[in-house]
Design a protein around this motif. Structure first.
Motif, PDB file in Angstrom:
ATOM      1  N   PHE A 137      25.377  71.011  30.063  1.00 24.97           N
ATOM      2  CA  PHE A 137      24.670  72.190  29.581  1.00 24.97           C
ATOM      3  C   PHE A 137      24.616  73.216  30.690  1.00 24.97           C
ATOM      4  N   GLN A 138      24.312  74.455  30.308  1.00 22.02           N
ATOM      5  CA  GLN A 138      24.251  75.563  31.256  1.00 22.02           C
ATOM      6  C   GLN A 138      22.811  76.061  31.323  1.00 22.02           C
ATOM      7  N   ARG A 150      25.552  75.061  36.099  1.00 22.14           N
ATOM      8  CA  ARG A 150      26.115  74.221  35.035  1.00 22.14           C
ATOM      9  C   ARG A 150      25.868  72.773  35.427  1.00 22.14           C
ATOM     10  N   VAL A 151      25.423  71.972  34.476  1.00 25.23           N
ATOM     11  CA  VAL A 151      25.047  70.589  34.756  1.00 25.23           C
ATOM     12  C   VAL A 151      25.887  69.652  33.898  1.00 25.23           C
ATOM     13  N   TYR A 152      26.478  68.673  34.542  1.00 24.12           N
ATOM     14  CA  TYR A 152      27.200  67.593  33.875  1.00 24.12           C
ATOM     15  C   TYR A 152      26.443  66.310  34.184  1.00 24.12           C
ATOM     16  N   TRP A 153      26.159  65.494  33.150  1.00 26.96           N
ATOM     17  CA  TRP A 153      25.390  64.285  33.417  1.00 26.96           C
ATOM     18  C   TRP A 153      25.856  63.121  32.549  1.00 26.96           C
ATOM     19  N   ILE A 165      16.238  74.763  38.842  1.00 28.63           N
ATOM     20  CA  ILE A 165      16.299  73.319  39.071  1.00 28.63           C
ATOM     21  C   ILE A 165      15.172  72.625  38.305  1.00 28.63           C
ATOM     22  N   ILE A 166      13.967  73.210  38.304  1.00 23.79           N
ATOM     23  CA  ILE A 166      12.850  72.629  37.555  1.00 23.79           C
ATOM     24  C   ILE A 166      13.190  72.567  36.069  1.00 23.79           C
ATOM     25  N   LEU A 167      13.751  73.643  35.527  1.00 24.91           N
ATOM     26  CA  LEU A 167      14.157  73.647  34.116  1.00 24.91           C
ATOM     27  C   LEU A 167      15.231  72.594  33.841  1.00 24.91           C
ATOM     28  N   ILE A 168      16.172  72.464  34.767  1.00 28.75           N
ATOM     29  CA  ILE A 168      17.245  71.479  34.601  1.00 28.75           C
ATOM     30  C   ILE A 168      16.684  70.063  34.580  1.00 28.75           C
ATOM     31  N   LEU A 169      15.790  69.751  35.500  1.00 26.17           N
ATOM     32  CA  LEU A 169      15.222  68.402  35.561  1.00 26.17           C
ATOM     33  C   LEU A 169      14.407  68.096  34.308  1.00 26.17           C
ATOM     34  N   GLN A 170      13.661  69.070  33.805  1.00 25.21           N
ATOM     35  CA  GLN A 170      12.914  68.864  32.568  1.00 25.21           C
ATOM     36  C   GLN A 170      13.858  68.650  31.392  1.00 25.21           C
ATOM     37  N   ARG A 171      14.923  69.420  31.359  1.00 20.71           N
ATOM     38  CA  ARG A 171      15.885  69.270  30.263  1.00 20.71           C
ATOM     39  C   ARG A 171      16.608  67.927  30.344  1.00 20.71           C
ATOM     40  N   LEU A 172      16.917  67.469  31.554  1.00 25.20           N
ATOM     41  CA  LEU A 172      17.552  66.159  31.701  1.00 25.20           C
ATOM     42  C   LEU A 172      16.656  65.055  31.142  1.00 25.20           C
ATOM     43  N   ILE A 173      15.356  65.152  31.391  1.00 25.27           N
ATOM     44  CA  ILE A 173      14.425  64.148  30.876  1.00 25.27           C
ATOM     45  C   ILE A 173      14.418  64.173  29.349  1.00 25.27           C
ATOM     46  N   THR A 174      14.362  65.366  28.753  1.00 29.54           N
ATOM     47  CA  THR A 174      14.356  65.440  27.287  1.00 29.54           C
ATOM     48  C   THR A 174      15.693  64.997  26.703  1.00 29.54           C
ATOM     49  N   GLU A 175      16.808  65.344  27.350  1.00 27.57           N
ATOM     50  CA  GLU A 175      18.125  64.925  26.859  1.00 27.57           C
ATOM     51  C   GLU A 175      18.268  63.405  26.910  1.00 27.57           C
ATOM     52  N   MET A 176      17.759  62.805  27.984  1.00 30.74           N
ATOM     53  CA  MET A 176      17.821  61.335  28.079  1.00 30.74           C
ATOM     54  C   MET A 176      17.007  60.698  26.971  1.00 30.74           C
ATOM     55  N   ASN A 177      15.831  61.262  26.673  1.00 34.39           N
ATOM     56  CA  ASN A 177      14.998  60.722  25.605  1.00 34.39           C
ATOM     57  C   ASN A 177      15.671  60.878  24.255  1.00 34.39           C
ATOM     58  N   LYS A 178      16.344  62.004  24.014  1.00 30.98           N
ATOM     59  CA  LYS A 178      17.081  62.199  22.767  1.00 30.98           C
ATOM     60  C   LYS A 178      18.186  61.167  22.635  1.00 30.98           C
ATOM     61  N   LYS A 179      18.904  60.941  23.729  1.00 34.15           N
ATOM     62  CA  LYS A 179      20.000  59.971  23.716  1.00 34.15           C
ATOM     63  C   LYS A 179      19.445  58.569  23.481  1.00 34.15           C
ATOM     64  N   GLU A 180      18.284  58.271  24.078  1.00 33.14           N
ATOM     65  CA  GLU A 180      17.646  56.968  23.904  1.00 33.14           C
ATOM     66  C   GLU A 180      17.261  56.751  22.453  1.00 33.14           C
ATOM     67  N   ILE A 181      16.727  57.780  21.791  1.00 34.12           N
ATOM     68  CA  ILE A 181      16.325  57.679  20.391  1.00 34.12           C
ATOM     69  C   ILE A 181      17.549  57.476  19.513  1.00 34.12           C
ATOM     70  N   LYS A 182      18.658  58.185  19.800  1.00 32.28           N
ATOM     71  CA  LYS A 182      19.882  58.036  19.011  1.00 32.28           C
ATOM     72  C   LYS A 182      20.442  56.617  19.120  1.00 32.28           C
ATOM     73  N   THR A 183      20.459  56.056  20.318  1.00 36.58           N
ATOM     74  CA  THR A 183      21.028  54.717  20.479  1.00 36.58           C
ATOM     75  C   THR A 183      20.129  53.659  19.841  1.00 36.58           C
ATOM     76  N   LYS A 184      18.828  53.870  19.800  1.00 37.01           N
ATOM     77  CA  LYS A 184      17.937  52.898  19.145  1.00 37.01           C
ATOM     78  C   LYS A 184      18.102  52.944  17.643  1.00 37.01           C
ATOM     79  N   SER A 185      18.317  54.133  17.067  1.00 35.05           N
ATOM     80  CA  SER A 185      18.420  54.261  15.615  1.00 35.05           C
ATOM     81  C   SER A 185      19.772  53.799  15.083  1.00 35.05           C
ATOM     82  N   GLU A 186      20.791  53.766  15.930  1.00 36.58           N
ATOM     83  CA  GLU A 186      22.144  53.376  15.457  1.00 36.58           C
ATOM     84  C   GLU A 186      22.320  51.891  15.390  1.00 36.58           C
TER      85      GLU A 186
END
Length: 112
Positions: A4-5, A10-13, A91-112
């Motif tokens: 994401f940008q 630009r952040v790749y994770w 950087i603060i916005l990026i770190l907050q977004r990384l936390i929310t993106e990880m949680n979204k990914k975690e929810i997707k993998t649990k539901s699949e």
């Protein structure tokens, strides 16, 4: 991985499931094409590193509680030398977004 940008960064994770000694690994890149002088590139990298160091506690604690490891790269895409405060805000916005993106990914993998 994912990307994401956020302004001039630009952040790749990518998230790994295994817990490690270092829960977050960071790579910083400033292109030589935009900043010819190594001193300018190194200054930007130092500022990004310092902003990350000052604000990483929330991300690291979230990773440790989940037992996950995160690898991410920050690429500076701006054309001008940034001010530290604007860089730190991004950087603060990026770190907050990384936390929310990880949680979204975690929810997707649990539901699949």
């Amino acid at each position: 991985g994912h990307s994401f940008q956020s302004g001039f960064l630009r952040v790749y994770w990518e998230q790994n499931g295994s817990s490690a000694e270092f829960p977050a690994q960071l790579l910083i890149s400033v292109p030589k094409k935009k900043f010819k002088l190594a001193t300018d590139r190194n200054r930007i990298k130092r500022m990004i590193r310092e902003a990350y160091r000052l604000n990483k506690t929330e991300l690291v604690s979230a990773l440790k509680t989940e037992g996950k490891q995160l690898q991410f790269a920050i690429v500076f895409t701006g054309n001008d030398m940034p001010y530290f405060q604007s860089l730190q805000d991004k950087i603060i916005l990026i770190l907050q977004r990384l936390i929310t993106e990880m949680n979204k990914k975690e929810i997707k993998t649990k539901s699949e």
